[in-house]
Every structure is written in structure tokens, then in C-alpha cells.
Design an enzyme around this catalytic site. Sequence first.
Site, PDB file in Angstrom:
ATOM      1  N   MET A  12      36.897  -4.062  34.885  1.00  0.00           N
ATOM      2  CA  MET A  12      36.764  -3.150  36.021  1.00  0.00           C
ATOM      3  C   MET A  12      35.744  -3.674  37.030  1.00  0.00           C
ATOM      4  O   MET A  12      34.850  -2.963  37.468  1.00  0.00           O
ATOM      5  CB  MET A  12      36.358  -1.767  35.529  1.00  0.00           C
ATOM      6  N   HIS A  65      30.645  -5.324  38.940  1.00  0.00           N
ATOM      7  CA  HIS A  65      31.330  -4.201  38.309  1.00  0.00           C
ATOM      8  C   HIS A  65      31.459  -3.037  39.284  1.00  0.00           C
ATOM      9  O   HIS A  65      30.551  -2.763  40.070  1.00  0.00           O
ATOM     10  CB  HIS A  65      30.563  -3.741  37.067  1.00  0.00           C
ATOM     11  N   HIS A  66      32.616  -2.366  39.229  1.00  0.00           N
ATOM     12  CA  HIS A  66      32.852  -1.244  40.137  1.00  0.00           C
ATOM     13  C   HIS A  66      31.879  -0.094  39.882  1.00  0.00           C
ATOM     14  O   HIS A  66      31.685   0.770  40.734  1.00  0.00           O
ATOM     15  CB  HIS A  66      34.296  -0.753  39.992  1.00  0.00           C
ATOM     16  N   ALA A  67      31.244  -0.072  38.726  1.00  0.00           N
ATOM     17  CA  ALA A  67      30.217   0.937  38.465  1.00  0.00           C
ATOM     18  C   ALA A  67      28.982   0.723  39.332  1.00  0.00           C
ATOM     19  O   ALA A  67      28.220   1.656  39.580  1.00  0.00           O
ATOM     20  CB  ALA A  67      29.815   0.913  36.985  1.00  0.00           C
TER      21      ALA A  67
END
Length: 466
Positions: free
Chosen positions: A22, A139-141
Site C-alpha cells: 500500500m 506508504h499511503h499511511a
Amino acid sequence: MVSPIDPSSTAFLLAENRNMPMHVGGLQLFEKPEGAGPDYIRNMYLQMRDVDEISPLFLKHPHRSLRTAGQLVWRPDEQFDIDHHVRHSALPEPGRIRELLDLCSRLHSTRLAWERPLWEAHIIEGLADGRVAMYTKTHHALVDGISAMRLLQSVLSTDPDERDMPAPWGARPPAPRREPSDAERELAELPATALRTALGITAEAAGLPGALVRTLGKGLRNETSSLSLHAPRTILNQKITGSRRFAAQDWPVERLRAIGKATGTTLNDVVLAMCSGAMRTYLIELGALPEAPLVAMVPVGLNAKQSHIASADGGNAVGAVMVQLATDRPDPADRLASIHRSMVDGKEALSSMTPVQILAMSALGQAPAILGPALRMQGIVRPPYNLIISNVPGPRTTHYWNGAKMVGTYPLSIPINGMALNITCTSYDGRMMFGLTGCRRTVPHLQRLLTHLDDEVAALEKAVAA
């Protein structure tokens, strides 16, 4: 010092597995400044690596334990190793763009380890034409596509003579504080429970029923809307592997804008029409074109409520319009007109909603895509859309990093189970730059889509001139 992870970032972390990393990525191409010596690329790498202080964003990693009661939190990396995150790579001969895209495909296939901060950067030499490339993944976080673009732009300059530009991960003085807008205040007041699940429609979405009834009605009638209930099954909508293939190309913005001007459509409509025609030809070649039109999920900004502007023109992409791509129509002009109507209808649906309601509607539209893979029901639950097409605005003028001219910037994104292809575009310096990221096994011969995109531009121009 630990800090909580917000629910949406937690969702990106928990959704991740070996087959579904992700992280988002970016590929930038730079021309070396005049007079650059043989050690220029090595020195560029050292400038990127040897920073005085790392920004806190790039020092934290996810962690959970008994002390956190099993909840995910951000924790600073006490053993941070810059050499792990910033790397110097080289291409094999003959050093074509093909070799560069192959390398980026492999780099984009591997997960980021939770025990370290969730980012990497690779300075890449060996291109036959002397240019230098930089591939990054985050990371998309940590950041979304728009935030990543803004972060990159913040360390570039329009002055080719300016030096001492920091690396994107270098610490900088805090920006002056500004008062949040009304929309931002409303978004900030969202309870965590409203974002915690894909079905986060709570009492905060009070007032939604009227808009929901209208949108559900259109969805049930298979009309264009901000909610899709009728996407056909395609080869794209199945379980994916972790291996990725990346393809990239760009076209002059004015060439695309001229098509829009001649047809009364927007630049974003033309981009979608390019994708529509390319997908139609690609699926026909594979004998896999469904009779019903493909549906694309197109992220839009919160400011869509006020300005009816999609994410191609700015804003944080938190809502979505489900666009029928008219792949069942053989005429390119008909496809463009149909896509334009679909986009207008979707934006009008969102324009009657508050930012909270846009989030709720987006969650409702995403639920089948999330619940199907989560419950292992691919092939049973009908896909709500077939692919994701997003458009992230970039700098309109030429930018430099310590004298190196940026001549290209191409986004890499996230395929997910049931959605094996992601097309992301960004505009930069008069060109629209496409990045296509797909599952290597599920989407065969992905690079052929570049030829089909180019053919579709020519077909649209011919249709306009007729």
C-alpha cells in the site's frame, strides 16, 4: 514519543499484505546542468543522503504491542539508518527507458518493512541519454498522491542557479500557520468512528438521505452518478499478485486542451476519454471487452462542493465520482461526450452534499470494493468499478533541484485485489504525464496501453476535425 495513527492511515496499514503493498511512488527525470562533471550523479546521491536533520514525518514507523493495547501507533525509529532509505542504483545496458521502467516495476513490487520508517528513495544512473532518475516510494499511511506532489514541489525551485535545495526528507523550518477554511474545520470535526470502516455513515451524515435517494436511484437505473452499482466483470477485477508492471508516457497539455475546447469538455474529460479508448482497444485485443461500459472511480476534491472542480484542478481527494467510460461505443467523439455527461452528473451529485456527506457517500461506494476482497468474495460480489483513474496537479513551470532540470515526473500507484490497474496522471510544465501501475500477471502486456493512449489522442483529434 509515540503518537496515535488516524483511522484512515490505520486502514491502509491493515489492508496491506504481500500481494497488495500500500505505497505510492514517483519517478522523476532530471537533466544534469551544463558543465556537470563525471561525479555529478554520485554527488547528487550524497546530497540526498547526507542531510543534517531528517523531518519527523520520515522518522516514524508503525508499532503495536501490549503497551499500546494492541492499537497501532507511530513510534520514532531509534536506530534510523539513512543508507537503508536513500540508495544509489544503476541501470544495465543499453540504459533505455525500458530498463528504467523495469527497475521501477521491481522496486514498486516489494513491501516497506514496518520496523523502519515507511519510505525509500533511489538515485538511478545509467540512462543512455545522460539523464538521472529518482524513484521514491512512500506508504499511503504517511502521504497520499497530492501530498507527495506538494512535498516534492516544496524542495524544487524555478531558478536554475539556486543551490542548497534540501532533500524531500530533510527537516525544514515550520511553515507559517494559517487559519483553516470552513470545509477543513468541518472535516477536522469528523469523529474517528466515521472513518474507521468503509461503512462509516453515522449521524454525522444527517441530511444525506435526500442526496442518497437520488444517487441510489440513478445507480439502480445504471445511470451515471457518484455511486456505481453496475460495473461489469472484467479481467481487471480479480485477485492480484504482488508483482507489478509500470508504464509511463506524456503528452502536451495544449494538445489535449484543444480537443476539450473544440468539444466543450474539460481537460480531465479528455484524459478519461483517452483511457476509455485505450482500454477498449486493449480489451478487444485480448478478446475480453464486456458488452456493458467499464466504470472508473475518479477521486475528487472536497472543494467540489463549492466549485464543481474535480481533483485534476486541486484539492484533497476524499470523495469520488463513478464515471461510465462508454467503452461500449466505437466512436471516440461519442465516448468523450458520454464521459463529459457522466462527470457533470457526478459532480452535481456531490455539489449538493457537505464534506461530511461526501466522505459518507465515498465510503458507501467503496464498500463493495473493500468487502469483496476482505470476505474472499471476488467473483460473487459484483465489482462497483473496474479501475481507478486519478489526476494530480503538478507545477505548471519548469523546476530544478540544485541546478538539475526536472524534465518528467510520473506517478506510481496502488492496485488492489479486485482492481488490478491504476492509472494516475500528473500535469507538469505543459505536459500531461501518465503513470500506469498494474499487476504483472493479471494485466498482461500493460505497456501496450501506451500505444493505445497515443492512438486515442489522434482519433479524438480526427473526430474533432471531421
